[in-house]
Design a protein around this motif. Sequence first.
Motif, PDB file in Angstrom:
ATOM      1  N   TYR A 105       0.829  -1.208   0.000  1.00 27.81           N
ATOM      2  CA  TYR A 105       0.000   0.000   0.000  1.00 27.81           C
ATOM      3  C   TYR A 105       0.862   1.257   0.000  1.00 27.81           C
ATOM      4  O   TYR A 105       1.785   1.398   0.818  1.00 27.81           O
ATOM      5  CB  TYR A 105      -0.909   0.002   1.225  1.00 27.81           C
ATOM      6  CG  TYR A 105      -1.679   1.293   1.400  1.00 27.81           C
ATOM      7  CD1 TYR A 105      -2.795   1.575   0.622  1.00 27.81           C
ATOM      8  CD2 TYR A 105      -1.285   2.231   2.342  1.00 27.81           C
ATOM      9  CE1 TYR A 105      -3.491   2.763   0.771  1.00 27.81           C
ATOM     10  CE2 TYR A 105      -1.980   3.417   2.508  1.00 27.81           C
ATOM     11  CZ  TYR A 105      -3.079   3.672   1.717  1.00 27.81           C
ATOM     12  OH  TYR A 105      -3.771   4.855   1.881  1.00 27.81           O
ATOM     13  N   LYS A 164      -7.442   2.853  -3.977  1.00 35.14           N
ATOM     14  CA  LYS A 164      -6.105   2.716  -3.383  1.00 35.14           C
ATOM     15  C   LYS A 164      -6.011   1.637  -2.323  1.00 35.14           C
ATOM     16  O   LYS A 164      -4.913   1.289  -1.888  1.00 35.14           O
ATOM     17  CB  LYS A 164      -5.698   4.041  -2.742  1.00 35.14           C
ATOM     18  CG  LYS A 164      -6.553   4.397  -1.511  1.00 35.14           C
ATOM     19  CD  LYS A 164      -6.061   5.641  -0.800  1.00 35.14           C
ATOM     20  CE  LYS A 164      -6.853   5.886   0.496  1.00 35.14           C
ATOM     21  NZ  LYS A 164      -6.324   7.009   1.284  1.00 35.14           N
ATOM     22  N   ASN A 165      -7.145   1.081  -1.873  1.00 35.25           N
ATOM     23  CA  ASN A 165      -7.189   0.324  -0.622  1.00 35.25           C
ATOM     24  C   ASN A 165      -6.864  -1.161  -0.761  1.00 35.25           C
ATOM     25  O   ASN A 165      -7.092  -1.783  -1.796  1.00 35.25           O
ATOM     26  CB  ASN A 165      -8.571   0.466   0.018  1.00 35.25           C
ATOM     27  CG  ASN A 165      -8.894   1.896   0.370  1.00 35.25           C
ATOM     28  OD1 ASN A 165      -8.077   2.603   0.932  1.00 35.25           O
ATOM     29  ND2 ASN A 165     -10.090   2.336   0.027  1.00 35.25           N
ATOM     30  N   VAL A 166      -6.367  -1.724   0.336  1.00 29.62           N
ATOM     31  CA  VAL A 166      -6.199  -3.163   0.453  1.00 29.62           C
ATOM     32  C   VAL A 166      -7.582  -3.810   0.458  1.00 29.62           C
ATOM     33  O   VAL A 166      -8.507  -3.324   1.115  1.00 29.62           O
ATOM     34  CB  VAL A 166      -5.461  -3.516   1.761  1.00 29.62           C
ATOM     35  CG1 VAL A 166      -5.351  -5.031   1.938  1.00 29.62           C
ATOM     36  CG2 VAL A 166      -4.078  -2.860   1.797  1.00 29.62           C
ATOM     37  N   TYR A 206      -5.911 -11.294   2.257  1.00 31.84           N
ATOM     38  CA  TYR A 206      -5.901 -10.213   1.285  1.00 31.84           C
ATOM     39  C   TYR A 206      -6.458 -10.729  -0.035  1.00 31.84           C
ATOM     40  O   TYR A 206      -6.114 -11.816  -0.488  1.00 31.84           O
ATOM     41  CB  TYR A 206      -4.479  -9.683   1.079  1.00 31.84           C
ATOM     42  CG  TYR A 206      -3.774  -9.348   2.371  1.00 31.84           C
ATOM     43  CD1 TYR A 206      -4.415  -8.601   3.348  1.00 31.84           C
ATOM     44  CD2 TYR A 206      -2.483  -9.806   2.628  1.00 31.84           C
ATOM     45  CE1 TYR A 206      -3.784  -8.305   4.545  1.00 31.84           C
ATOM     46  CE2 TYR A 206      -1.852  -9.510   3.819  1.00 31.84           C
ATOM     47  CZ  TYR A 206      -2.495  -8.762   4.776  1.00 31.84           C
ATOM     48  OH  TYR A 206      -1.871  -8.477   5.951  1.00 31.84           O
ATOM     49  N   ILE A 235      -3.046  -5.590  -3.280  1.00 29.24           N
ATOM     50  CA  ILE A 235      -2.389  -4.531  -2.506  1.00 29.24           C
ATOM     51  C   ILE A 235      -2.297  -5.051  -1.085  1.00 29.24           C
ATOM     52  O   ILE A 235      -3.309  -5.447  -0.495  1.00 29.24           O
ATOM     53  CB  ILE A 235      -3.186  -3.211  -2.536  1.00 29.24           C
ATOM     54  CG1 ILE A 235      -3.337  -2.698  -3.966  1.00 29.24           C
ATOM     55  CG2 ILE A 235      -2.496  -2.147  -1.678  1.00 29.24           C
ATOM     56  CD1 ILE A 235      -4.190  -1.447  -4.091  1.00 29.24           C
ATOM     57  N   PRO A 289      -0.966  -4.599   3.067  1.00 29.39           N
ATOM     58  CA  PRO A 289      -0.827  -3.486   4.015  1.00 29.39           C
ATOM     59  C   PRO A 289       0.626  -3.035   4.195  1.00 29.39           C
ATOM     60  O   PRO A 289       1.560  -3.836   4.089  1.00 29.39           O
ATOM     61  CB  PRO A 289      -1.371  -4.072   5.326  1.00 29.39           C
ATOM     62  CG  PRO A 289      -2.246  -5.194   4.919  1.00 29.39           C
ATOM     63  CD  PRO A 289      -1.608  -5.775   3.702  1.00 29.39           C
ATOM     64  N   LYS A 290       0.767  -1.780   4.471  1.00 31.72           N
ATOM     65  CA  LYS A 290       2.075  -1.199   4.786  1.00 31.72           C
ATOM     66  C   LYS A 290       2.352  -1.374   6.272  1.00 31.72           C
ATOM     67  O   LYS A 290       1.494  -1.058   7.109  1.00 31.72           O
ATOM     68  CB  LYS A 290       2.105   0.281   4.420  1.00 31.72           C
ATOM     69  CG  LYS A 290       3.449   0.948   4.706  1.00 31.72           C
ATOM     70  CD  LYS A 290       3.424   2.432   4.378  1.00 31.72           C
ATOM     71  CE  LYS A 290       4.801   3.044   4.640  1.00 31.72           C
ATOM     72  NZ  LYS A 290       4.809   4.507   4.430  1.00 31.72           N
ATOM     73  N   ASP A 328      -3.969  10.136   5.545  1.00 28.48           N
ATOM     74  CA  ASP A 328      -4.718   8.931   5.907  1.00 28.48           C
ATOM     75  C   ASP A 328      -5.226   9.045   7.342  1.00 28.48           C
ATOM     76  O   ASP A 328      -4.570   9.645   8.201  1.00 28.48           O
ATOM     77  CB  ASP A 328      -3.833   7.684   5.775  1.00 28.48           C
ATOM     78  CG  ASP A 328      -3.827   7.140   4.352  1.00 28.48           C
ATOM     79  OD1 ASP A 328      -4.467   7.754   3.482  1.00 28.48           O
ATOM     80  OD2 ASP A 328      -3.176   6.108   4.113  1.00 28.48           O
ATOM     81  N   ASP A 355      -8.732   4.427   7.335  1.00 29.17           N
ATOM     82  CA  ASP A 355      -7.668   3.855   6.504  1.00 29.17           C
ATOM     83  C   ASP A 355      -6.855   2.790   7.216  1.00 29.17           C
ATOM     84  O   ASP A 355      -5.810   2.358   6.720  1.00 29.17           O
ATOM     85  CB  ASP A 355      -6.727   4.973   6.017  1.00 29.17           C
ATOM     86  CG  ASP A 355      -7.433   5.967   5.115  1.00 29.17           C
ATOM     87  OD1 ASP A 355      -7.904   5.544   4.049  1.00 29.17           O
ATOM     88  OD2 ASP A 355      -7.529   7.158   5.475  1.00 29.17           O
ATOM     89  N   ASN A 383      -5.360  -0.504   5.672  1.00 30.48           N
ATOM     90  CA  ASN A 383      -4.227  -0.425   4.757  1.00 30.48           C
ATOM     91  C   ASN A 383      -2.884  -0.542   5.473  1.00 30.48           C
ATOM     92  O   ASN A 383      -1.832  -0.444   4.822  1.00 30.48           O
ATOM     93  CB  ASN A 383      -4.262   0.894   3.983  1.00 30.48           C
ATOM     94  CG  ASN A 383      -5.485   1.004   3.101  1.00 30.48           C
ATOM     95  OD1 ASN A 383      -5.859   0.048   2.444  1.00 30.48           O
ATOM     96  ND2 ASN A 383      -6.122   2.170   3.100  1.00 30.48           N
ATOM     97  N   TYR A 384      -2.945  -0.753   6.781  1.00 27.67           N
ATOM     98  CA  TYR A 384      -1.710  -0.781   7.572  1.00 27.67           C
ATOM     99  C   TYR A 384      -1.698  -1.970   8.521  1.00 27.67           C
ATOM    100  O   TYR A 384      -2.743  -2.519   8.885  1.00 27.67           O
ATOM    101  CB  TYR A 384      -1.581   0.497   8.403  1.00 27.67           C
ATOM    102  CG  TYR A 384      -1.452   1.756   7.579  1.00 27.67           C
ATOM    103  CD1 TYR A 384      -0.212   2.181   7.120  1.00 27.67           C
ATOM    104  CD2 TYR A 384      -2.565   2.520   7.244  1.00 27.67           C
ATOM    105  CE1 TYR A 384      -0.082   3.335   6.363  1.00 27.67           C
ATOM    106  CE2 TYR A 384      -2.451   3.671   6.483  1.00 27.67           C
ATOM    107  CZ  TYR A 384      -1.200   4.077   6.050  1.00 27.67           C
ATOM    108  OH  TYR A 384      -1.076   5.212   5.296  1.00 27.67           O
TER     109      TYR A 384
END
Length: 244
Positions: free
Chosen positions: A27, A70-72, A79, A115, A117-118, A155, A186, A189-190
């Motif tokens: 991400y 943009k999202n996971v 995922y 995508i 997660p970061k 975010d 958000d 995404n993490y």
Amino acid sequence: VHQATNTADITPMTVTVTGLTWGDKIYDGLLSAGAVTTAGVTSTSSTVSLNGIVALDSVDVTATGNYADKNVAYSGASYAAKTITVAGITLAGTDGANYSVDLAGSQQTYASAKITPKAITLTGAANVTKTYDGSTALPSGVTGFGSFTGLIANDVVATSGQGVLASADAGSRAINQGSLALTGADSGNYTIGTYVAGSATVNPLALTFTATKVYDAATTLLGSVLTPSNLVTACASDCAFGGS
């Protein structure tokens, strides 16, 4: 004697492209799936295909694509793959100038990339203070959250839950992660890749005593029985207090 000279234009051959693939990406807050290049595509290539390429020609194919958002994406706790829409295809390499791409007739989407997660760093709160109460819980209203490192600008991510002290005893104590978790619009995404412990000071509890003595006309408590009224846990049978 004059010889006639004839000229002719050689125009690029139009080809279509199939077999494009993208790998997963971490991400980054962007729609772009990035550019993928396959070098040396020929008429016998088994992955990316240039439909119409002349035998023995070699062309480098570069494609760009975008995700719809943009999202996971998730499928339960896993995922999920997302669809990439092809945005552009360019040709280069040894024979690339001899061809042009029919984008409308070429591959339009790729649906097997994810995508993911970061990983970010969560740091616990600093300089938290409490008075000893026999528990590792933080004071009421204190979550133990300090800061994030690695969030994409704008975010919306926060925390739920509460950190815990490494020890209940008085002294300088680390704040462990406890039940602190990510929340917010958000947060999906993490993931918390690293937790950096916070810091706290547990101050000793000041005991309050009551005393019992038989009247002896003195103002001292010598020989009296002292009973603490605010012990966190009941005093053991061999626990004794005295004073004067």
